[in-house]
Structure formats: C-alpha cells, structure tokens
Enzyme design. Sequence first.
Site, PDB file in Angstrom:
ATOM      1  N   HIS A 127      82.290  17.682  34.796  1.00  9.72           N
ATOM      2  CA  HIS A 127      82.896  16.517  35.441  1.00  9.72           C
ATOM      3  C   HIS A 127      82.203  16.308  36.802  1.00  9.72           C
ATOM      4  O   HIS A 127      82.029  17.252  37.564  1.00  9.72           O
ATOM      5  CB  HIS A 127      84.395  16.747  35.642  1.00  9.72           C
ATOM      6  CG  HIS A 127      85.130  15.498  36.006  1.00  9.72           C
ATOM      7  ND1 HIS A 127      85.008  14.916  37.246  1.00  9.72           N
ATOM      8  CD2 HIS A 127      85.946  14.701  35.289  1.00  9.72           C
ATOM      9  CE1 HIS A 127      85.744  13.815  37.273  1.00  9.72           C
ATOM     10  NE2 HIS A 127      86.323  13.661  36.096  1.00  9.72           N
ATOM     11  N   GLU A 129      83.178  15.169  39.553  1.00  9.31           N
ATOM     12  CA  GLU A 129      83.948  15.618  40.727  1.00  9.31           C
ATOM     13  C   GLU A 129      83.759  17.121  40.942  1.00  9.31           C
ATOM     14  O   GLU A 129      83.572  17.584  42.078  1.00  9.31           O
ATOM     15  CB  GLU A 129      85.440  15.304  40.533  1.00  9.31           C
ATOM     16  CG  GLU A 129      86.264  15.725  41.735  1.00  9.31           C
ATOM     17  CD  GLU A 129      87.762  15.717  41.464  1.00  9.31           C
ATOM     18  OE1 GLU A 129      88.285  14.715  40.934  1.00  9.31           O
ATOM     19  OE2 GLU A 129      88.408  16.738  41.778  1.00  9.31           O
ATOM     20  N   ASN A 225      93.971   8.400  29.421  1.00  9.94           N
ATOM     21  CA  ASN A 225      95.205   8.322  30.224  1.00  9.94           C
ATOM     22  C   ASN A 225      96.073   7.141  29.794  1.00  9.94           C
ATOM     23  O   ASN A 225      97.298   7.195  29.876  1.00  9.94           O
ATOM     24  CB  ASN A 225      94.887   8.335  31.730  1.00  9.94           C
ATOM     25  CG  ASN A 225      94.425   6.994  32.240  1.00  9.94           C
ATOM     26  OD1 ASN A 225      95.232   6.143  32.571  1.00  9.94           O
ATOM     27  ND2 ASN A 225      93.120   6.789  32.294  1.00  9.94           N
TER      28      ASN A 225
END
Length: 282
Positions: A127, A129, A225
């Site tokens: 990822h 991040e 999500n």
Amino acid sequence: MEVILAKKAGFCFGVQRAIDMVYDEANESNKNIYTYGPIIHNEEVVSDLESKGVKAINFDERELKDLSDCTVVIRSHGVAKNIYDDLESKNVSVVDATCPFVKKIHEIVQAESEDGKTIIIVGSEYHPEVQGIKGWVKGDAFIVDEEADARGLDIDKETPVCIVSQTTYNPQKFAKLVEIIREKGYDSNVVNTICNATNERQTEAKEIAKKVDAMIVIGGKNSSNTQKLYEICKNECENTYYIQTAKDLDFDEVRKYDKIGITAGASTPKNIIEEVHTECQR
Ligand code: F3S
C-alpha cells in the site's frame, strides 16, 4: 417525503483536502502540475483534473529526473522522505497534500526510530501509504499484515519497538496482531494510528438505514468500502439500492417511500451525491 443525507457520505477529510488543494493549484498556477500518483481512485475526478492540465503520473526515477519548473502535488497517502529530497533537489514546487493524520505517523516513526526504537508498521506492504511511512523510518522497519508475520518477527529483545498502523487498517485485526507481538515479550510502545473516518461513515450509515424505508448507497462497483456500506445498510433496511451514479436509479420507484436515506463510499464525488439527493426531493 423525508430524505436523510449522511454527513459522512463520500470523501473523508484528508481526501477532500487533497482534492481541494489540487484544484486551487490548477486555478492559480501557470506551471505544469503533476500529482504523485492518481489523487483518488475515481476516474471522473482524475479526468476532470486532466482537462485542467493536471496529470497523474506514477513517477519512476527516470521520470523524476526529467522534471523541472513544475509543481508536484503529494496526495493524501503521503510519500517517503527521499521523494521530498529528490523533488527539492530540482526546480520543482511541492504542494504537500499528505493527510495530516498520515503526516503525524511520519513524525512518530521518524522520532521513535531516531530514538533507537525498531519500528513495526501494521499494514499491507504494497500500500502506498505504508511505503511512505516506511520511508520516514531511520534504519529498518518491519511490516506486519498477517498473524504469521507477527509470529515470525525476529527482532533483538533488547531493542524497544514502536508499533503503528496503516490508517485504514481493520481495528480488530490490528488488536490481534499487537497481542501476538506483545506475547513475544518485546518492550513495545503501541500507537494506534487507525483513522476513524471509515468507522464513522459505517456507523452513521447503519443508524440512518435503521430508520428509513429505503436506503441509497452510492459508489463504484469495485469499491470495497462501498460494498461494505451496502452490506451494513442492507442488513438494516431491505430496500437498499447500490448505484454508481444517478442514472442507475429509477427515482419514480424510490419517491414512493416516505423516508429515504443516502450515503456514499469514500471515493464518490460530491456532485454525484448532490445529484442523487436533488433527484430524490423532486
Ligand atoms: Fe482519510 Fe486521512 Fe483518514 S486520508 S481515511 S482522513 S487518514
């Protein structure tokens, strides 16, 4: 008829802030503007920005080398420290749209690692991040995503460890992994850096779905999500609709209900949410 629009529908604070910063830059600057990777996983937003001259580029070192006299926007995920250093060494202006919650993690891992602690990042290795967080650690960082990773950690027991998390990590999974690491006997400082945005969006959607006759969930088909939001709402409200845009919904059918709720996934732009909201009230 009553329509309840979720306050937490759509972009979280950090993503909205990053998008606003890119648009401000596009409106004010005459330079070429690049975003360091797509600003958000939403094609509509990315192509609208392209029409304003903002290009999303996944820079490799060669592309970085060719940059000069332009602006580079760092997206909400943040990037490693060496990327700032690279950009600074050229004639490039940097607009840092790293989410402040992510920036805080950079500061924590930098300070703690400089203080001699070994950093463990709970998150998915690839990822962006997590890659960015890792790039602020002085020395090695360990990334833990599965129970096997936690069990397999082989760090000198004399060295204290500091554990942080990817902001979007599942809280239960984080707790479980921390428990395993602690059981191994490390002197650990745990900083729970999970962001509440997802949790708050889901809790609010559930509360609204409980009290309406129909619930509309807006978001990309492949957005995990949004799928999760749909499941939560469908559990509370049988008449839950999953749509990508206003075009996907038969509003005559929906307007038959007395009370309608609307929520949206994390990468759904405001204008799509507003269009659905307006159509419901016609
Ligand atoms: Fe969004 Fe920042 Fe949280 S980007 S999910 S508000 S960490």
